[in-house]
Design a protein around this motif. Structure first.
Motif, PDB file in Angstrom:
ATOM      1  N   GLU A 163       0.867  -1.116  -0.032  1.00  0.00           N
ATOM      2  CA  GLU A 163      -0.024  -0.046  -0.121  1.00  0.00           C
ATOM      3  C   GLU A 163       0.894   1.184   0.099  1.00  0.00           C
ATOM      4  OE1 GLU A 163      -3.401   0.016  -0.527  1.00  0.00           O
ATOM      5  OE2 GLU A 163      -3.067  -2.011  -0.767  1.00  0.00           O
ATOM      6  N   THR A 179      -8.633   9.105  -2.833  1.00  0.00           N
ATOM      7  CA  THR A 179      -9.061   8.720  -1.813  1.00  0.00           C
ATOM      8  C   THR A 179     -10.604   9.144  -1.877  1.00  0.00           C
ATOM      9  OG1 THR A 179      -9.094   9.596   0.599  1.00  0.00           O
ATOM     10  CG2 THR A 179      -9.020  11.202  -0.991  1.00  0.00           C
TER      11      THR A 179
ATOM     12  N   THR B  51     -19.561  -5.807  -1.315  1.00  0.00           N
ATOM     13  CA  THR B  51     -18.724  -4.490  -0.751  1.00  0.00           C
ATOM     14  C   THR B  51     -19.523  -3.401  -0.855  1.00  0.00           C
ATOM     15  OG1 THR B  51     -17.804  -4.033  -2.739  1.00  0.00           O
ATOM     16  CG2 THR B  51     -16.498  -5.610  -1.529  1.00  0.00           C
ATOM     17  N   ASN B 108      -8.519   3.718  -8.094  1.00  0.00           N
ATOM     18  CA  ASN B 108      -9.303   3.081  -7.150  1.00  0.00           C
ATOM     19  C   ASN B 108      -8.673   2.931  -5.943  1.00  0.00           C
ATOM     20  OD1 ASN B 108     -10.698   1.026  -5.534  1.00  0.00           O
ATOM     21  ND2 ASN B 108     -10.867  -0.341  -7.282  1.00  0.00           N
ATOM     22  N   ASN B 110      -9.316   1.484  -3.180  1.00  0.00           N
ATOM     23  CA  ASN B 110      -9.455   0.222  -2.802  1.00  0.00           C
ATOM     24  C   ASN B 110      -9.112  -1.090  -3.859  1.00  0.00           C
ATOM     25  OD1 ASN B 110     -10.754   1.172  -0.398  1.00  0.00           O
ATOM     26  ND2 ASN B 110     -12.728   1.060  -1.588  1.00  0.00           N
ATOM     27  N   ARG B 112      -6.709  -2.919  -3.650  1.00  0.00           N
ATOM     28  CA  ARG B 112      -6.121  -4.207  -3.040  1.00  0.00           C
ATOM     29  C   ARG B 112      -7.085  -5.000  -3.156  1.00  0.00           C
ATOM     30  NH1 ARG B 112      -6.479  -6.002   2.230  1.00  0.00           N
ATOM     31  NH2 ARG B 112      -7.785  -4.287   2.975  1.00  0.00           N
ATOM     32  N   LEU B 113      -8.569  -4.842  -2.706  1.00  0.00           N
ATOM     33  CA  LEU B 113      -9.673  -5.668  -3.079  1.00  0.00           C
ATOM     34  C   LEU B 113      -9.823  -6.243  -4.404  1.00  0.00           C
ATOM     35  CD1 LEU B 113     -12.673  -3.917  -1.085  1.00  0.00           C
ATOM     36  CD2 LEU B 113     -11.270  -5.980  -0.301  1.00  0.00           C
ATOM     37  N   HIS B 130     -17.413  -0.649  -2.983  1.00  0.00           N
ATOM     38  CA  HIS B 130     -16.267  -0.165  -2.530  1.00  0.00           C
ATOM     39  C   HIS B 130     -15.346  -1.054  -3.274  1.00  0.00           C
ATOM     40  CE1 HIS B 130     -17.670   2.317   0.584  1.00  0.00           C
ATOM     41  NE2 HIS B 130     -18.657   1.644   0.452  1.00  0.00           N
ATOM     42  N   LEU B 131     -15.588  -2.094  -3.905  1.00  0.00           N
ATOM     43  CA  LEU B 131     -14.554  -2.833  -4.657  1.00  0.00           C
ATOM     44  C   LEU B 131     -14.187  -2.066  -5.722  1.00  0.00           C
ATOM     45  CD1 LEU B 131     -13.344  -5.728  -5.211  1.00  0.00           C
ATOM     46  CD2 LEU B 131     -15.435  -6.072  -6.644  1.00  0.00           C
ATOM     47  N   GLY B 133     -14.122   1.032  -5.752  1.00  0.00           N
ATOM     48  CA  GLY B 133     -13.469   2.338  -5.086  1.00  0.00           C
ATOM     49  C   GLY B 133     -14.102   3.144  -4.090  1.00  0.00           C
ATOM     50  N   GLY B 134     -15.503   2.697  -4.077  1.00  0.00           N
ATOM     51  CA  GLY B 134     -16.308   3.341  -2.908  1.00  0.00           C
ATOM     52  C   GLY B 134     -16.587   4.671  -3.110  1.00  0.00           C
TER      53      GLY B 134
END
Ligand SMILES: [Zn+2]
Ligand SMILES: [Zn+2]
Lengths: 188, 388
Positions: A163, A179, B51, B108, B110, B112-113, B130-131, B133-134
């Motif tokens: 990360e 973000t 998600t 994105n 998120n 990692r997901l 959220h997968l 990017g949310g």
């Protein structure tokens, strides 16, 4: 839009597979931890090298670092965050420094935590950016400090480094870090 | 502001939420003038997408007026009228720079997901779990747009909101399905699914020079709309689409098969029941009936172009047929940014007026009813546009 996806169970499965594939090699008598991560960045090796060679800027890249100050030529003092507002520090020396290629360092005698690391920059063929590779190795001491240090990187040190590198890539390629923190939602 | 929020299966509500704020230098805030409900929003509504969190703001098809720009955005000004592509793209990564915007490396939060599930993370998407990017979506009065110097596209006063709104997703999505299949003149094209994306795939195939387009669906008003767009139609509830396609193509099969149905394909017969059951059990996450049929129907050496919605796993895919017939597969999320300029030009020159697909207009307050009507295909509903 065309989409995606699976059940939440599949997400869990995927995470497990991703982590399992990178189990660290540790034996009971060997507390050394070695982690390695790669990220492809759409910038030249020289440009990335310059950013990393400014060691005092590293805490902006690696979140577990509190500060790095350069002392005399090749020597530096590192302070890293530890749990409960504590910190650990050590002196390090640069062991290899090839502009545009690699920077390697290791801690000097008397370190709270014996550690070494390197970052190398390799241009990918066909103008596909730079393979940035980070290797970190550290040996937590036994006892209380060791336990605290085990938590230094959190439960998943590789994931943390990954990360860190993702944020670094974003800053280098876009000038900011993606973000959603602070956006509205219907959650009271 | 008011925004449409997701609370669970079949449960979306218009709620008062805080106004969005600039979070990064390259952000802008857009006051939404038009937004639409997409077929893929129904996957959220039906809770097929993991998600999601209660309170997430939906919507990835929206346009409006720029009301605030961050310090890093130098090509937009307050007052600009823009359409916003559904994938969020940074403009600086390898993929953005190679015109593969929906595969952006950096949008994105998120990632990692998504990497865990797909191996690599595609671009973030507004209002889509959220997968992905949310990000808060645009079925709201205002929306925050990241990388606003790259995505939002200024549109001229000479075209109406209704004419350009669908540049955000379904027009480029249908167009990309036809374009990546290599349609260049003389082809016979079959399109499975006459929802909004299928409608644009039909018209795009003809614009690109296809000689015939055969559209397959079971909803009479959608088939009628396809016919008006220039397609011959097959109602698969009345006749076997395999037999009809064979008859219509002299046994050879269509040169290009476009799948515009995706994970909610309504299959007939035993295979349909099997897929439905597996999907309910979350073992299989798509019902690929239309995709299977496209593979079997496609002529040897032809192209199967997938515009429909896939994400997890599907099974009983006739790989043997695909391999032995030497088929080419094309697929993927739409690189909307790539198509904005050329498709706006098509609209301006009068080659197409995308507003043909709109069947319902509602106030944002009535969005929950709009979702239900669209899901149930009530009242001839093909496309719902919301006006905040
Ligand atoms: Zn859509
Ligand atoms: Zn990008």
């Amino acid at each position: 839009m065309t989409l995606l996806v699976a059940g939440a169970a599949l997400v869990g499965l995927g995470v497990a597979v991703a982590l399992g594939a990178r189990a660290r090699s540790r034996t009971p008598n060997d507390r050394r931890i070695r982690i390695e991560q790669h990220v492809t960045i759409n910038r030249s090796p020289e440009e990335l090298y310059r950013v990393w060679r400014n060691l005092e800027g590293l805490p902006q890249i690696m979140r577990h670092l509190e500060s790095v100050s350069e002392l005399t030529e090749g020597r530096s003092r590192w302070t890293a965050k530890a749990p409960l507002g504590q910190s650990v520090s050590w002196e390090a020396e640069i062991t290899q420094d090839l502009p545009g290629q690699i920077i390697a360092w290791r801690s000097l005698a008397g370190a709270d935590v014996k550690n070494a690391g390197s970052v190398s920059f390799t241009a990918l063929p066909g103008a596909r950016g730079t393979d940035l590779k980070v290797v970190l190795a550290y040996e937590p001491p036994a006892g209380k400090v060791g336990a605290a240090l085990a938590k230094l990187f959190g439960e998943e040190p590789e994931m943390q480094l990954r990360e860190d590198l993702r944020r670094f890539k974003q800053r280098m390629e876009t000038g900011e870090v993606a973000t959603t923190e602070g956006q509205p939602s219907g959650r009271a | 502001m008011k925004a449409l929020c997701w609370y669970g299966r079949g449960d979306v509500r218009v709620e008062r939420v805080p106004d969005p704020e600039l979070l990064n230098p390259r952000d802008a805030i857009v006051k939404v003038t038009r937004t639409a409900i997409c077929g893929s929003d129904l996957h959220l509504y039906d809770a097929y997408i993991p998600t999601m969190r209660k309170g997430d703001i939906l919507g990835h098809e929206f346009m409006g007026e720029v009301v605030e720009v961050g310090s890093g955005v130098d090509n937009l000004a307050v007052g600009d009228r823009v359409v916003v592509p559904f994938p969020i793209a940074c403009g600086g990564c390898y993929f953005c720079q190679n015109d593969l915007w929906s595969l952006c490396d950096n949008s994105n939060p998120n990632a990692r997901l998504a990497e865990a599930l797909f191996g690599h993370a595609p671009a973030g998407i507004f209002g889509y779990s959220h997968l992905m990017g949310g990000y808060a979506g645009g079925q709201a009065e205002y929306v925050r747009v990241p990388f606003a110097d790259v995505g939002p596209f200024k549109v001229p006063e000479s075209v109406s909101d209704d004419q350009v709104l669908f540049l955000t997703d379904i027009f480029p999505t249908g167009y990309q399905a036809a374009e990546v299949a290599g349609i260049s003149g003389g082809e016979t094209v079959a399109v499975w699914g006459c929802g909004p994306v299928g409608q644009f795939a039909i018209r795009s195939a003809l614009m690109l020079g296809a000689e015939r387009v055969i559209a397959i669906d079971r909803v009479p008003e959608r088939l009628e709309m396809a016919k008006q767009g220039g397609a011959e139609v097959i109602n698969y509830e009345e006749v076997s689409s395999r037999d009809a396609l064979t008859a219509l193509t002299g046994g050879r099969g269509p040169d290009v098969c476009i799948e515009a149905v995706g994970m909610e394909a309504h299959g007939m017969g035993a295979a349909g029941v099997y897929d439905r059951l597996k999907q309910e059990l979350k073992v299989e996450t798509g019902r690929p009936h239309a995709l299977r049929e496209a593979i079997l129907a496609c002529r040897k050496g032809g192209v199967v172009s997938v515009a429909g919605v896939f994400g997890g796993f599907i099974d009983k895919l006739p790989m043997g047929a695909a391999f032995n017939k030497g088929l080419t597969f094309k697929m993927g999320q739409t690189h909307v940014h790539r198509y904005l300029k050329p498709l706006l030009a098509r609209i301006e020159e009068g080659a197409i007026d995308p507003s043909f697909v709109i069947t319902h207009r509602l106030a944002l307050d009535d969005a929950p009813a709009g979702y239900k009507m669209f899901r149930d295909k009530h009242d001839g509903c093909v496309k719902v546009v919301l006006q905040p």
